[in-house]
Write a protein that holds these residues in place. Structure first.
Motif, PDB file in Angstrom:
ATOM      1  N   LEU A  22       7.178  89.170  20.773  1.00 46.79           N
ATOM      2  CA  LEU A  22       6.397  88.283  21.760  1.00 46.79           C
ATOM      3  C   LEU A  22       6.389  88.784  23.017  1.00 46.79           C
ATOM      4  N   ASP A  25       3.187  90.863  24.544  1.00 50.67           N
ATOM      5  CA  ASP A  25       2.132  89.897  24.987  1.00 50.67           C
ATOM      6  C   ASP A  25       2.300  89.679  26.547  1.00 50.67           C
ATOM      7  N   ILE A  28       3.027  86.039  27.552  1.00 50.55           N
ATOM      8  CA  ILE A  28       4.359  85.124  26.862  1.00 50.55           C
ATOM      9  C   ILE A  28       5.458  85.724  27.404  1.00 50.55           C
ATOM     10  N   THR A  53      10.709  78.750  19.048  1.00 53.87           N
ATOM     11  CA  THR A  53      10.596  79.421  17.305  1.00 53.87           C
ATOM     12  C   THR A  53      12.027  79.010  16.718  1.00 53.87           C
ATOM     13  N   ARG A 123       2.003  86.287  17.745  1.00 56.88           N
ATOM     14  CA  ARG A 123       1.677  85.956  19.089  1.00 56.88           C
ATOM     15  C   ARG A 123       0.552  84.890  19.128  1.00 56.88           C
ATOM     16  N   VAL A 126       1.903  81.268  18.441  1.00 54.98           N
ATOM     17  CA  VAL A 126       2.745  80.790  19.548  1.00 54.98           C
ATOM     18  C   VAL A 126       1.831  80.526  20.856  1.00 54.98           C
ATOM     19  N   ARG A 127       0.928  81.189  21.045  1.00 54.20           N
ATOM     20  CA  ARG A 127      -0.271  80.903  22.159  1.00 54.20           C
ATOM     21  C   ARG A 127      -0.826  79.641  21.857  1.00 54.20           C
TER      22      ARG A 127
END
Length: 360
Positions: A22, A25, A28, A53, A123, A126-127
């Motif tokens: 993560l 990125d 993030i 998470t 990623r 999550v975004r």
């Protein structure tokens, strides 16, 4: 501003791995970690992350209990990591019922064909969750069926049902309802199907992006929650009114026509991203059911369902889509709406009652 994430897992190795992926990125920022559910609750309260998470099996407090507490006290998007086993499927569905919004396989080889693709997928998920809005969560109540109503026997083949849409378009004869969804879909499907009466007059075909090991448990869960009968679709199934057929994970559900419409379960053509694919099922209904269907596109990432819905719409089918405010991820329904092919746009809580009002 970077998306703030807390990573929860009892394995130090896995925590470090997720943090590394993560953190690669620039959008993030991992602001904290926790080794069990109790720590997770405390860390979330203290750091106020945008996304969490969460592992399921942990000491002190398991992930499902932690999700329930977080969603009741300080709700935010939660992504679960799950094993692709029968028990893992049931636990993940419990976590989604508790308020988690999405899940991914814990073993990266189950997530994508190579590790780089798996990292990108993580990623991306999550975004996407970081852009959602959440509220305090209350699990859906069980449906009371009444004496003797647990027995679900097949009924005769579906008859055409007349739908007079509010948009004023000509009345159509319908033979089936098709519902496609992805991220946020398990809870959304429960919300829609639980309000349908046992004598719902049409068959329903469900296409949910989900691993093969999850769909049997999900079909069983829906069958227990709903008045209509729900099963994992099998090759050769006849479409019967009052029944919902869940596309099996890892394969494609296509519809075959004739005197009695049937389900065919097939492999995927090379390069197919979604297994099952909403587009493939929707497109097959153009010929099999002469587009005499209502296609509904619910919450989900990406645009699967748009092309199939367009093909159906061109032949006179009806298309509904979920609105942005009630979608976990407003990708799939947005694609349909932006393409100008949605007859109606509903909040999730309105979809089931609208089906009852228009079709029963």
């Amino acid at each position: 501003m970077a998306l703030r994430v807390v990573v929860v897992d009892d394995s130090g190795f896995f925590r470090r791995r997720i943090v590394e992926i993560l953190s690669a990125d620039i959008g993030i920022e991992v602001v904290g970690t926790a080794a069990n559910g109790q720590e997770a609750i405390e860390v979330v309260k203290r750091l106020n992350p945008d996304v969490v998470t969460m592992d399921i099996e942990m000491p002190v407090m398991d992930g499902i209990t932690a999700v329930r507490r977080i969603m009741a006290e300080s709700p935010r998007p939660i992504l679960m990591f799950s094993t692709l086993t029968t028990e893992g499927a049931k636990a993940t569905l419990d976590a989604l019922d508790a308020g988690a919004m999405d899940f991914l396989p814990k073993r990266f080889s189950d997530m994508a064909k190579d590790e780089d693709s798996a990292k990108i997928l993580l990623r991306r998920r999550v975004r996407a969750l970081g852009r959602t809005r959440v509220q305090r969560h209350a699990p859906a109540p069980q449906v009371e069926r009444g004496p003797g109503s647990d027995t679900k026997t097949p009924r005769p083949a579906a008859q055409a049902v007349r739908l007079a849409p509010k948009s004023g378009t000509p009345v159509r004869s319908l033979r089936a309802v098709l519902i496609g969804t992805s991220t946020g879909g398990p809870v959304a499907l429960q919300e829609v199907l639980k309000v349908l009466p046992k004598e719902f007059p049409l068959p329903i075909v469900l296409i949910q992006h989900m691993p093969a090991s999850f769909t049997p448990a999900f079909a069983e869960r829906l069958n227990g929650l709903c008045r209509i009968a729900v099963k994992e679709a099998a090759d050769g199934d006849e479409l019967k009114p009052g029944w919902a057929y869940l596309a099996p994970g890892g394969q494609q559900l296509v519809l075959a026509g004739g005197a009695q419409a049937r389900i065919r379960i097939e492999g995927s053509p090379p390069g197919t991203i979604y297994k099952p694919s909403v587009d493939m099922t929707f497109s097959s209904a153009v010929g099999a059911l002469r587009a005499q269907v209502l296609a509904v596109v619910l919450t989900g990432m990406g645009a699967d369902g748009r092309d199939g819905a367009r093909a159906l719409k061109a032949q006179g089918a009806h298309v509904w889509a979920q609105d942005a405010a009630s979608s976990v991820v407003f990708g799939m329904p947005a694609a349909v709406i932006e393409a100008g092919i949605a007859d109606h746009v509903f909040a999730l809580k309105e979809v089931g009652p609208a089906l009852v009002k228009e079709l029963c």
